[in-house]
Design an enzyme around this catalytic site. Structure first.
Site, short mmCIF file in Angstrom:
data_model
loop_
_atom_site.label_atom_id
_atom_site.label_comp_id
_atom_site.label_asym_id
_atom_site.label_seq_id
_atom_site.Cartn_x
_atom_site.Cartn_y
_atom_site.Cartn_z
N ASP A 193 48.85 -14.65 31.48
CA ASP A 193 49.97 -15.28 32.20
C ASP A 193 50.29 -16.63 31.55
O ASP A 193 49.67 -16.99 30.54
CB ASP A 193 49.61 -15.44 33.70
CG ASP A 193 50.83 -15.25 34.59
OD1 ASP A 193 51.85 -15.93 34.35
OD2 ASP A 193 50.78 -14.41 35.51
N HIS A 266 56.08 -14.36 31.63
CA HIS A 266 54.73 -14.89 31.93
C HIS A 266 53.87 -14.91 30.67
O HIS A 266 52.72 -14.47 30.68
CB HIS A 266 54.07 -14.03 33.02
CG HIS A 266 54.65 -14.29 34.39
ND1 HIS A 266 54.52 -15.49 35.05
CD2 HIS A 266 55.38 -13.49 35.22
CE1 HIS A 266 55.13 -15.42 36.23
NE2 HIS A 266 55.67 -14.22 36.36
N GLU A 329 59.68 -11.10 36.54
CA GLU A 329 60.11 -12.49 36.41
C GLU A 329 60.31 -12.92 34.96
O GLU A 329 59.67 -13.86 34.48
CB GLU A 329 59.08 -13.40 37.12
CG GLU A 329 58.96 -13.05 38.60
CD GLU A 329 57.92 -13.87 39.35
OE1 GLU A 329 58.16 -14.16 40.52
OE2 GLU A 329 56.86 -14.21 38.77
#
Ligand code: TNX
Length: 525
Positions: A193, A266, A329
């Protein structure tokens, strides 16, 4: 008549509780028949067939018994704990078990069912069975029961994020044991991440040398001012040897470890080590803030080569059927202004940046398929037209899961408003999580994974459920356990499919709390 049956069933249940015949997840069918079976020095397993896989299915239980009771349970020709493989049992993980005062008889379709039957026996034993050294004077007996048991879903997952805050191997092993106790069979390991890259990759050593450490950590939400920082440098990662140990420990407990390598978003920890895989060239730092970041992997050929190298190494380390490739995302601001991305879209006839992410996902999905793996992605991957082989994890509510099932994808349900255990349980616990939702125990327990919008055949695409534990605000194992329990116990019963009356669940839970104590789990009481 009805009244009598009702009183009788309450009585049967009370006697089960009184005799502490409390098992989580509750077996599909269980009758307490009266009397007890006692574990003593005469106990032995008899296995049919007596082979490596069957011996292994008994080992974890035998070791638990050895540690707390001091008893060794050998395998013998005529043991009183009979484990038999039988085609009569339909479900791969199902089992039937009869406990009488003289014998425990287990029949299962596969060694996994034998393992689960013995986890049920573990729970029928007093909580002292969880101790790591011999407990004197305990009563090592189990209630006589008849059980026929099998799960509703084949995929019963739990995700843990070791990126936002690092949790070490010891924590992971302990967590796996608790998952096994709850008959959860998938451990989704969120390994990469923005805030840390946690898995050693031989070909790209900088991923952990640089990507596994950061200078500071935000203690508040990114959007809340003033920001408060902890300026202690932190980090950590899992070596190949650690991974091997975790995978093996999980395998012995009927748990498949599913690694997640996030792409294209990420990705800041990776980009801090290899900035030329971004659109702008960087430089980047492993971030100590939380949220969604604009700098993501750029769909260049060298990025695809890099990610394929990583996925190849990961596929070698993890025998799992599934590999998770993230997909959530991923803002498109960089791609919109990137000459290479725009040129690629023109050349390939890709309509927009959402379709470009689908192109990205599809390349990775086909790569994985060619090496015999199945890709899982978060529901954002549905924003474009993706290959049907990809499995969709529906986290932003039910919507993504419904759309995916209708398009023919297999789906795992983990909607954040039901199954995100980083969300708070009690109003008193709001703290830094105040912007998020409250997820009380009952909401987890009563969750229905198959939406009524689906037809029966579409519904069969819902292969299971998952509980997710993100760790932005979870800095210690103690706090992780507090957030996880008892919600994970409620979750496990829902995933197994025997969630019924919530009031009854909470009564049974009262008894289970002694086991949490024995396991040193500081659950939310
Ligand atoms: C959303 S769930 C995320 C995570 C965060 C989480 C916090 C998902 C696919 N993305 O990156 O940690 O919310 O609850």
């Amino acid at each position: 008549m009805k009244k009598i049956i009702c009183i009788l069933s309450v009585f049967v249940w009370w006697s089960a509780v009184a005799q502490k015949a409390v098992i989580f997840p509750e077996p599909a069918e269980m009758t307490v028949t009266g009397g007890f079976f006692t574990f003593d020095a005469r106990c032995a397993f008899s296995l049919a067939p007596d082979n490596g896989a069957m011996r292994e299915a008994t080992e974890v239980f035998a070791e638990r018994v050895r540690k707390s009771t001091g008893l060794d349970i050998p395998v013998a020709a005529k043991g009183n704990i009979e484990c038999v493989l039988s085609d009569r049992i339909a479900d791969d993980e199902g089992y039937e078990m009869t406990v009488t005062s003289r014998k425990i008889r287990i029949a299962a379709k596969s060694p996994a069912g034998v393992f689960y039957a013995l986890q049920s026996v573990r729970q029928l034993l007093p909580p002292q069975i969880e101790a790591d050294s011999v407990v004197a004077g305990a009563d090592w007996r189990v209630s006589c029961v008849r059980i026929a048991d099998a799960p509703r879903f084949a995929y019963r997952g739990a995700m843990f994020d070791v990126c936002r805050n690092f949790f070490d191997k010891e924590f992971i092993l302990e967590y796996l044991d608790i998952l096994a106790l709850h008959k959860i069979n998938k451990f989704h390991w969120h390994l990469t991440d923005d805030q840390g890259w946690r898995i050693e990759i031989a070909k790209y050593p900088k991923l952990v040398q640089k990507g596994a450490f950061r200078d500071r950590t935000m203690l508040t939400q990114t959007v809340v001012l003033p920001r408060v920082w902890d300026n202690t440098p932190v980090g950590g990662y899992f070596t190949r040897e650690d991974v091997r140990e975790v995978v093996e420990y999980a395998r012995k407990r009927n748990i498949e470890v599913i690694p997640e390598i996030e792409m294209p978003g990420h990705a800041l920890a990776a980009l801090s080590a290899y900035p030329d895989l971004s659109c702008t060239g960087g430089p980047f730092e492993v971030d100590g803030r939380w949220g969604v970041f604009n700098d993501i992997f750029c769909p260049k050929e060298k990025t695809f080569a890099f990610l394929q190298d990583i996925l190849s190494e990961v596929a070698d380390m993890f025998p799992s059927k599934y590999i998770h490739i993230g997909g959530d995302e991923a803002p498109k601001v960089r791609w919109k202004r990137c000459h290479h991305c725009q040129e690629l879209m023109r050349r390939e006839g890709i309509a927009d940046e959402a379709a470009l992410q689908a192109y990205f996902t599809n390349r990775m999905e086909s790569f994985l398929r060619n090496i015999g793996k199945t890709a899982i992605g978060w529901d954002e991957i549905l924003d474009g037209d993706i290959n049907r082989n990809a499995v969709v994890m529906s986290w932003r509510g039910y919507k993504g899961g419904i759309a995916a099932a209708k398009r023919g994808h297999d789906v795992i349900m983990c909607p954040n408003k039901f199954l995100y255990f980083d969300y708070y349980q009690f109003d008193d616990d709001r703290g830094p999580l105040e912007k998020r939702h409250r997820i009380p125990l009952e909401k987890v327990y009563t969750f229905e994974p198959v939406p009524s919008e689906l037809t029966e055949s579409e519904g069969r695409h819902i292969i299971g459920v998952q509980a997710n534990m993100w760790t932005e605000y979870v800095r210690t194992p103690e706090y992780a356990r507090y957030l996880l329990f008892p919600r994970l116990t409620a979750y496990a019963e829902m995933a197994w499919g025997t969630n019924g009356d919530y009031a009854r669940f909470t009564e049974r839970l009262e008894i289970f709390k002694k086991r949490y104590d024995a396991l040193n789990i500081n659950y939310a009481n």
